[in-house]
Design an enzyme around this catalytic site. Structure first.
Site, PDB file in Angstrom:
ATOM      1  N   ASP A   1       2.549   1.520  -3.661  1.00 20.81           N
ATOM      2  CA  ASP A   1       1.811   1.664  -4.994  1.00 20.81           C
ATOM      3  C   ASP A   1       1.683   3.113  -4.930  1.00 20.81           C
ATOM      4  OD1 ASP A   1      -0.359   2.436  -2.885  1.00 20.81           O
ATOM      5  OD2 ASP A   1      -1.673   1.061  -3.473  1.00 20.81           O
TER       6      ASP A   1
ATOM      7  N   ASP B   1      -8.584  -0.918   0.287  1.00 23.20           N
ATOM      8  CA  ASP B   1      -7.959  -0.756   1.398  1.00 23.20           C
ATOM      9  C   ASP B   1      -9.117  -1.066   2.746  1.00 23.20           C
ATOM     10  OD1 ASP B   1      -5.426  -0.118   1.294  1.00 23.20           O
ATOM     11  OD2 ASP B   1      -5.416   2.198   1.451  1.00 23.20           O
TER      12      ASP B   1
ATOM     13  N   ASP C   1      -7.397   2.188  -5.008  1.00 22.53           N
ATOM     14  CA  ASP C   1      -6.651   2.297  -3.656  1.00 22.53           C
ATOM     15  C   ASP C   1      -7.312   2.042  -2.443  1.00 22.53           C
ATOM     16  OD1 ASP C   1      -3.999   1.872  -2.169  1.00 22.53           O
ATOM     17  OD2 ASP C   1      -4.302   4.026  -1.563  1.00 22.53           O
TER      18      ASP C   1
ATOM     19  N   ASP D   1       0.723  -1.195   0.090  1.00 16.58           N
ATOM     20  CA  ASP D   1      -0.020  -0.067   0.093  1.00 16.58           C
ATOM     21  C   ASP D   1       0.792   1.344   0.093  1.00 16.58           C
ATOM     22  OD1 ASP D   1      -2.726   1.243   0.349  1.00 16.58           O
ATOM     23  OD2 ASP D   1      -1.834   2.036   2.237  1.00 16.58           O
TER      24      ASP D   1
END
Length: 223
Positions: free
Chosen positions: A68, A90, A86, A65
């Site tokens: 990216d 998450d 994203d 995470d």
């Protein structure tokens, strides 16, 4: 609460890895998806009480995470689509971890886990709903200018949530206690975000209305 302090410390560590990944032609969105899939492996590991295996999956998910976003910025791949992917994955990951502990011991963990998931819904919705309105009014992002959308602060943010997940895996017998205490902290976050978000947007709307009235009065006087 801690994200704004942790992020600047982590970024320099990730830079060399990001350069390598970019050289291999890997994209930020690919990292996002792979990191999510690795993180979801924690659910069956938790269900079968493989605590440290789950901890490894959680840690790898968080590393991906961080990578990216840095890769997207380094390669000029930042986009609303990537930011959407994203944050959506998450939040799915965040919800999956308490679910894994509920599966591991429903009798002991179900109520506390459900309470935590309910407050996660509140922190997530207050966060994302404000981001939509902030985009509409083009509100500046003073602390996270590099993000694809506005990050509304709170007592419980990503750093605190990951610390919680680590504690869950190290002391799984105390899941119910930790989950309940964190749910209380999330509740505080919900109320502060709703209060702060509402009044921030109200000021934006009042300023716009005031400007319209000023322009209208000026046009009338000119006539």
């Amino acid at each position: 609460m801690l994200d704004k302090y942790i992020t600047p410390v982590i970024k320099p560590v990730l830079c060399p890895v990001v350069k390598k990944l970019h050289g291999y032609g890997i994209t930020a969105d690919q990292l996002t998806v792979v990191g999510f899939l690795i993180g979801m492996l924690a659910v069956p590991l938790l269900a079968f009480e493989h605590w440290y295996g789950a901890l490894a999956a959680i840690a790898l998910n968080r590393i991906f995470d961080g990578l990216d976003g840095e890769l997207a910025r380094y390669a000029n791949q930042c986009s609303s689509a990537g930011g959407y992917l994203d944050i959506t994955l998450d939040f799915l990951f965040y919800a999956a971890i308490p679910f894994g502990f509920i599966l591991a011991d429903p009798a002991q963990n179900a109520i506390a886990g459900a309470l935590l998931l309910a407050t996660f819904m509140g922190t997530g919705s207050s966060f994302l709903a404000f981001a939509i309105a902030a985009e509409k009014f083009d509100i500046e992002k003073p602390q996270f200018k590099y993000k694809s959308f506005y990050y509304l602060n709170g007592l419980t943010e990503g750093t605190e949530t990951i610390a919680l997940f680590i504690a869950f895996c190290i002391w799984p017998q105390h899941f119910a206690l930790f989950a309940t205490l964190f749910a209380i902290a999330c509740t505080i976050t919900i109320f502060t975000r709703i209060h702060g978000g509402y009044h921030t947007l109200k000021r934006q709307e009042d300023n716009i209305q005031s400007n319209i009235e000023t322009e209208t009065n000026g046009a009338t006087d000119d006539a």
